[in-house]
Design an enzyme around this catalytic site. Structure first.
Site, PDB file in Angstrom:
ATOM      1  N   GLU A  12      25.616  47.804  37.959  1.00 45.16           N
ATOM      2  CA  GLU A  12      24.322  47.866  37.308  1.00 45.16           C
ATOM      3  C   GLU A  12      24.087  47.702  35.911  1.00 45.16           C
ATOM      4  OE1 GLU A  12      25.138  49.909  41.410  1.00 45.16           O
ATOM      5  OE2 GLU A  12      25.857  49.771  39.362  1.00 45.16           O
ATOM      6  N   PRO A  57      41.578  44.576  39.705  1.00 44.90           N
ATOM      7  CA  PRO A  57      40.886  45.838  40.666  1.00 44.90           C
ATOM      8  C   PRO A  57      39.266  46.363  40.037  1.00 44.90           C
ATOM      9  CG  PRO A  57      43.185  46.211  40.174  1.00 44.90           C
ATOM     10  CD  PRO A  57      42.509  45.149  39.258  1.00 44.90           C
ATOM     11  N   GLU A  96      36.133  42.996  30.228  1.00 45.51           N
ATOM     12  CA  GLU A  96      36.664  41.476  30.219  1.00 45.51           C
ATOM     13  C   GLU A  96      36.325  40.593  31.143  1.00 45.51           C
ATOM     14  OE1 GLU A  96      39.940  41.776  26.874  1.00 45.51           O
ATOM     15  OE2 GLU A  96      40.633  41.908  28.769  1.00 45.51           O
ATOM     16  N   ASN A 115      28.928  41.071  43.118  1.00 46.41           N
ATOM     17  CA  ASN A 115      28.001  40.080  42.545  1.00 46.41           C
ATOM     18  C   ASN A 115      28.880  38.835  42.131  1.00 46.41           C
ATOM     19  OD1 ASN A 115      26.625  38.580  41.001  1.00 46.41           O
ATOM     20  ND2 ASN A 115      27.074  39.854  39.252  1.00 46.41           N
ATOM     21  N   LEU A 116      28.555  37.681  42.839  1.00 46.52           N
ATOM     22  CA  LEU A 116      29.273  36.503  42.568  1.00 46.52           C
ATOM     23  C   LEU A 116      28.689  35.577  41.495  1.00 46.52           C
ATOM     24  CD1 LEU A 116      27.398  34.041  43.675  1.00 46.52           C
ATOM     25  CD2 LEU A 116      28.488  34.683  45.994  1.00 46.52           C
ATOM     26  N   GLU A 175      28.210  35.971  38.016  1.00 43.42           N
ATOM     27  CA  GLU A 175      28.910  35.888  36.900  1.00 43.42           C
ATOM     28  C   GLU A 175      29.928  34.962  36.997  1.00 43.42           C
ATOM     29  OE1 GLU A 175      30.767  39.454  35.692  1.00 43.42           O
ATOM     30  OE2 GLU A 175      28.809  40.405  35.215  1.00 43.42           O
TER      31      GLU A 175
END
Length: 424
Positions: free
Chosen positions: A59, A265, A310, A334-335, A337
């Site tokens: 978020e 992770p 990063e 979320n894909l 990025e």
């Protein structure tokens, strides 16, 4: 019902504190700023405040285009950015430290009426902007009592979450009705929120599409790739508990000796645990935190991304990305990025928290859905060996990310009305 809910919070506080202290063994940030979790804060900034609540890392990153737009639109205001997790707070510091005094960070207090009321009396925000799904009954009730308009933005609500909310309908319906407006990601999200009683629901899209990959992060990723060398890189991003073992076991079965597996992770407290998993399976391991400026040795098979802030760099460094949280029924991550960096994407079967965007990405040819870890490893191996196919998928991913931009400005249209109203 809310009185019983508040009583339950007070009774649970000793257990909550014990859990907080225990989590602090692995992640010391949980033991810092404890007073803020009870509603006690340092002096507030002199400027009027726009309050944005971003519970954790995802978020906080998603809020970046919206926070930039708010700071540009209201130069006399400062942002109060609240979190619930230390990783969210650290991410906020990394992203927004450049704004200096114009952005103040803090923890949101536990959801008791007294603590939330003290928070609101102390900061006196002009508006409350909640990111995605973070709706707390006493926060909503206290905002209404203190006449603070509430906007739920980039809002999403899965069918599973709606079912849970309906089990607490007396609480959640009251909370939903206290919202001044809702900016939903999709029409399906909007319909579910309306069914809970939320008023003034508009579909604005996801502001995550408006996040621009920072050039500094891209440059860092290219430098990381230079350290790795010319071999293919398969990134498993934001993996969750239970997934890394499946991925490593499946990867071991494939003939991928010339490729590097890069695992990042989602939760930093699990970095050491995942490192042990890698070594127990006989893989040669390197850790991002220990790389420095040295090349990654040719015999290293797995690189552990044990660093914070990063993710864009990791996407820039890879050839192909798998988005974690989707191999097991955890709802996915979320894909967007990965698509924004132009990388082909693999996702698992469980993406119910991001159902629409995941399905749309698959339909656009930007992503491929796989059934399990064995299929994931095989498809990754095939794609890493097929540069033409990867390039085509990457181009479609970039086009997919670009065509969905504009949610931030649509959201700002709604927020301007509330901020103006709060200043009247």
């Amino acid at each position: 019902m809310r009185l019983l809910y508040s009583l339950a919070w007070w009774l649970a506080l000793p257990l909550v504190l014990c859990r907080l202290w225990l989590r602090g063994r692995q992640e010391p940030g949980y033991r810092r700023h404890l007073a803020e979790r009870f509603g006690f804060y340092a002096p507030r900034p002199a400027a009027p405040l726009l309050w944005v609540h971003a519970v954790s890392v995802g978020e906080t990153r998603a809020a970046e285009p919206l926070i930039d737009a708010l700071l540009a639109a209201y130069p006399r205001h400062a942002i109060l950015l609240t979190h619930m997790t230390p990783t969210g707070r650290a991410t906020g510091q990394a992203l927004y430290g450049k704004h200096g005094e114009r952005l103040r960070q803090s923890y949101l207090p536990y959801d008791t009426g007294w603590m939330v009321g003290r928070f609101l009396r102390h900061f006196r925000p002009a508006i409350c902007i909640l990111m995605e799904t973070e709706v707390w009954p006493n926060v909503m009730a206290q905002c209404r009592r203190h006449e603070v308009p509430v906007a739920l933005v980039n809002a999403r609500l899965s069918a599973r979450s709606l079912a849970k909310a309906r089990r607490l309908s007396a609480l959640m319906t009251e909370a939903a009705r206290a919202m001044s407006c809702v900016a939903a990601q999709t029409e399906a999200d909007a319909e579910r929120l309306r069914s809970l009683g939320a008023p003034h629901v508009a579909v604005t899209g996801s502001v995550k599409f408006d996040v621009t990959p920072p050039q500094a992060a891209i440059d860092k990723g290219l430098a990381m790739r230079a350290q790795i060398g010319g071999r293919p890189v398969f990134l498993c991003a934001s993996t969750r508990e239970g997934e890394e073992g499946l991925i490593l076991d499946a990867w071991k079965k494939t003939d991928a000796a010339e490729a590097l597996l890069l695992i990042v992770p989602r939760h930093p407290q699990r970095f050491d645990e995942v490192a042990r998993m890698v070594e127990e399976r006989g893989f040669a391991l390197a850790r991002r935190s220990a790389m420095g400026d040295r090349p990654v040795a040719a015999d290293v098979q797995v690189l552990l991304g044990d660093s914070m802030g990063e993710m864009f760099a990791y996407y820039a460094a890879c050839d192909l990305a798998f988005i974690g949280g989707s191999l097991l029924p955890l709802g996915g991550q979320n894909l967007i990025e990965a698509c924004a960096v132009g990388k082909p994407v693999l996702i698992g079967p469980h993406t119910f928290n991001f159902a629409a965007v995941s399905d749309d990405a698959v339909a656009a040819g930007a992503a491929m859905r796989i059934e399990d870890a064995d299929v994931l490893a095989r498809e990754a191996r095939r794609l890493l060996a097929d540069e033409g196919r990867r390039t085509a998928m990457g181009g479609k991913a970039l086009a997919f990310a670009r065509q969905h931009r504009g949610a931030t400005e649509r959201t700002m249209v709604l927020l301007r009305k509330l901020v103006r109203h709060s200043q009247d």
